[in-house]
Enzyme design. Structure first.
Site, PDB file in Angstrom:
ATOM      1  N   GLY A 146       0.754  -1.253   0.000  1.00 23.35           N
ATOM      2  CA  GLY A 146       0.000   0.000   0.000  1.00 23.35           C
ATOM      3  C   GLY A 146       0.775   1.288   0.000  1.00 23.35           C
ATOM      4  N   CYS A 188     -12.832   4.282 -29.093  1.00 24.23           N
ATOM      5  CA  CYS A 188     -14.056   5.018 -29.393  1.00 24.23           C
ATOM      6  C   CYS A 188     -14.900   5.310 -28.171  1.00 24.23           C
ATOM      7  CB  CYS A 188     -14.857   4.225 -30.402  1.00 24.23           C
ATOM      8  SG  CYS A 188     -13.873   3.992 -31.868  1.00 24.23           S
ATOM      9  N   ARG A 226      -5.548   3.199 -15.948  1.00 26.52           N
ATOM     10  CA  ARG A 226      -5.621   3.915 -14.670  1.00 26.52           C
ATOM     11  C   ARG A 226      -6.252   5.311 -14.775  1.00 26.52           C
ATOM     12  NH1 ARG A 226      -2.171   5.143 -11.633  1.00 26.52           N
ATOM     13  NH2 ARG A 226      -3.187   4.426  -9.740  1.00 26.52           N
ATOM     14  N   GLY A 257       3.533  -3.762  -3.830  1.00 30.22           N
ATOM     15  CA  GLY A 257       3.486  -3.984  -5.277  1.00 30.22           C
ATOM     16  C   GLY A 257       3.878  -2.711  -5.996  1.00 30.22           C
ATOM     17  N   ARG A 258       3.036  -1.694  -5.813  1.00 33.43           N
ATOM     18  CA  ARG A 258       3.200  -0.446  -6.558  1.00 33.43           C
ATOM     19  C   ARG A 258       4.565   0.206  -6.352  1.00 33.43           C
ATOM     20  NH1 ARG A 258      -1.276   2.790  -7.925  1.00 33.43           N
ATOM     21  NH2 ARG A 258      -2.443   1.713  -6.313  1.00 33.43           N
TER      22      ARG A 258
HETATM   23  N1  LLP Z   1      -1.630  -6.968  -0.639  1.00 34.85           N
HETATM   24  C1  LLP Z   1      -2.943  -7.068  -0.929  1.00 34.85           C
HETATM   25  C2  LLP Z   1      -3.763  -8.013  -0.178  1.00 34.85           C
HETATM   26  C3  LLP Z   1      -3.503  -6.239  -1.926  1.00 34.85           C
HETATM   27  O1  LLP Z   1      -4.807  -6.328  -2.181  1.00 34.85           O
HETATM   28  C4  LLP Z   1      -2.681  -5.326  -2.631  1.00 34.85           C
HETATM   29  C5  LLP Z   1      -3.228  -4.475  -3.680  1.00 34.85           C
HETATM   30  C6  LLP Z   1      -1.310  -5.280  -2.319  1.00 34.85           C
HETATM   31  C7  LLP Z   1      -0.825  -6.120  -1.318  1.00 34.85           C
HETATM   32  C8  LLP Z   1      -0.353  -4.380  -3.009  1.00 34.85           C
HETATM   33  O2  LLP Z   1      -0.652  -3.039  -2.803  1.00 34.85           O
HETATM   34  P1  LLP Z   1       0.348  -1.926  -3.377  1.00 34.85           P
HETATM   35  O3  LLP Z   1       1.632  -2.027  -2.580  1.00 34.85           O
HETATM   36  O4  LLP Z   1       0.570  -2.213  -4.798  1.00 34.85           O
HETATM   37  O5  LLP Z   1      -0.370  -0.667  -3.141  1.00 34.85           O
HETATM   38  N2  LLP Z   1      -5.305  -1.323  -9.684  1.00 34.85           N
HETATM   39  C9  LLP Z   1      -5.155  -0.294  -8.668  1.00 34.85           C
HETATM   40  C10 LLP Z   1      -4.491  -0.819  -7.426  1.00 34.85           C
HETATM   41  C11 LLP Z   1      -5.179  -2.005  -6.796  1.00 34.85           C
HETATM   42  C12 LLP Z   1      -4.482  -2.566  -5.590  1.00 34.85           C
HETATM   43  C13 LLP Z   1      -5.082  -3.848  -5.160  1.00 34.85           C
HETATM   44  N3  LLP Z   1      -4.454  -4.499  -4.042  1.00 34.85           N
HETATM   45  C14 LLP Z   1      -4.405   0.893  -9.259  1.00 34.85           C
HETATM   46  O6  LLP Z   1      -4.066   0.875 -10.434  1.00 34.85           O
HETATM   47  O7  LLP Z   1      -4.185   1.886  -8.567  1.00 34.85           O
END
Ligand code: LLP
Length: 421
Positions: A239, A346, A314, A277-278
């Protein structure tokens, strides 16, 4: 920090000019930097130094095999949320004991596959799911290691579509019911309770919501231990946000996040697991696109590019901002222009930016969407029968296509015609 920088007026990915890759693979395409992936993984790993920990990359952010292998080689674990992701992690050579299985609706087949192939733990999201994991484990004659994901009812202060830690969200079990649920888990012979899991949302730009959630987890750890549960591991989710708009955003750094984690949870002596992740993938990737036309509207100029909402969804889905820069560096003092930057799909939703001030462009120029490494390629589709765009990985002065563009025939031939036609 990333490795997409101008050198002598040209945008480079590490030591490779982006224009050279464009000439070789065609546009649009995703381009990733190995060094940036590695750097961001290490930042988290170092931030937790001194505590027993594992950084499990949330591979939903970007899950190409080459990227998984790059991170796995550094010792990364993987956070997976589907049978497909589990299979990808295994195919990339990640050992089962480094794979955490999260996700709100794990099916019996997915549970079976993970218990057969090996895993670190399931992060259980509900009591019905817990019952199925128990059943499958008993059928297989194994014991499934689990944590329970608790929903701490904390406002993550992020976009509503990616906040997960409020009681109205579908995730986890209410923290107020945790004692009851853990007592039930402990009574099921196919399960071994090993810890607690929490994840409150994505693209968090402040530490406070994390701190509030982790404080609740610390309290719960002590309560559950007093109830007799052996809580050894805390999975703190992912997150941490990234600066999408570099000129005016400065989210907390991994080192600050790590210090806060140690402050709030260090005294418990638990193994710490995180699932970023991000922050690992986001700024490790750009999407490169070509200007097809510059079109004069009545009161604005449209920059029509060959990338579209199906390639990078996004902006359309979350009103997300991506910095967009020309691949040839603008000369200082050059008069900028304001563009509505749009793709060829489109629908009006296929808009990347409105009234974006940037250097003037002409048809044929290349532009790069920054911070596109996370939730870019993985969320793309073939809408408008546009082929999935290639992914390219750079490493120093070398680059390789790590997913090629499919041909129209490949796309069409995936359809099958019923015999009555
Ligand atoms: N752990 C769990 C249980 C999650 O659901 C997620 C992300 C992460 C870890 C990783 O979170 P991060 O570190 O990436 O913030 N598609 C959206 C983001 C969806 C995130 C879903 N869960 C976007 O493009 O902003």
């Amino acid at each position: 920090m990333d490795h997409f920088l101008y050198r002598d007026g040209k945008l480079f990915a590490e030591d490779v000019p982006v224009s050279e890759i464009a000439a070789a693979v065609g546009t649009p395409f995703y381009c990733y930097s190995t060094a940036t992936f590695e750097r961001h993984f290490r930042l988290f790993d170092e931030a937790l130094e001194g505590t027993d920990h594992l950084v499990c990359y949330a591979m939903k952010a970007s899950s190409n095999q080459a990227i998984l292998k790059t991170l796995a080689a550094l010792g990364a674990g993987m956070d997976v949320v589907s049978g497909g992701e589990y299979a990808r992690a295994k195919a990339a050579g990640v050992p089962g004991e480094r794979i955490v299985f999260s996700g709100v609706g794990k099916t019996r087949d997915e549970i079976h596959a993970a218990l057969t192939g090996g895993l670190r733990q399931f992060n259980v999201e509900s009591e019905p799911e817990m019952a199925v994991i128990n059943e499958v484990a008993l059928e297989l004659g194994v014991v499934a290691p689990i944590t329970v994901r608790v929903n701490p009812d904390v406002d993550a202060k992020t976009h509503a579509k990616i906040a997960t830690g409020k009681s109205e969200n579908k995730f986890g079990i209410p923290i107020s019911r945790a004692r009851e649920v853990y007592a039930h888990a402990a009574s099921l012979p196919g399960l071994k309770v090993i810890g607690i899991d929490v994840h409150i949302g994505s693209q968090l730009t402040q530490l406070e919501p994390f701190r509030l959630a982790y404080r609740k987890v610390a309290e719960l750890t002590e309560t559950l231990r007093a109830d007799g549960h052996d809580i050894q591991r805390l999975d703190l989710g992912g997150g941490l946000g990234i600066p999408y708009e570099r000129s005016n955003e400065a989210p907390p750094l991994p080192v600050e996040y790590g210090a806060m984690v140690k402050e709030e949870l260090g005294h418990l002596g638990c193994e710490i697991e995180i699932e970023p992740g991000r922050l690992i993938a986001g700024n490790a990737g750009i999407m490169v696109s070509k200007v097809i036309y510059v079109k004069e509207g009545e009161d604005r100029e449209f920059m029509i590019v060959d990338g579209a909402m199906n390639d990078l969804i996004r902006p359309a889905m979350y009103e997300a901002h991506h910095d967009i820069i020309p691949v040839v560096e603008p000369t200082p003092g050059e008069e900028p222009a304001a563009y509505d930057i749009v793709g060829p799909v489109c629908e009006t939703g296929d808009t990347f930016a409105k009234s974006r001030t940037m250097a003037k462009v002409e048809a044929g120029d290349l532009i790069a969407f920054r911070s596109a490494g996370a939730y870019g390629a993985v969320m793309s589709s073939e809408y408008n029968t546009r082929p999935l765009i290639p992914e390219v990985l750079v490493n120093g002065d070398q680059f390789a296509v790590i997913r090629r563009r499919p041909t129209f025939d490949e796309m069409i031939n995936r359809d099958t015609i019923p015999e009555w036609l």
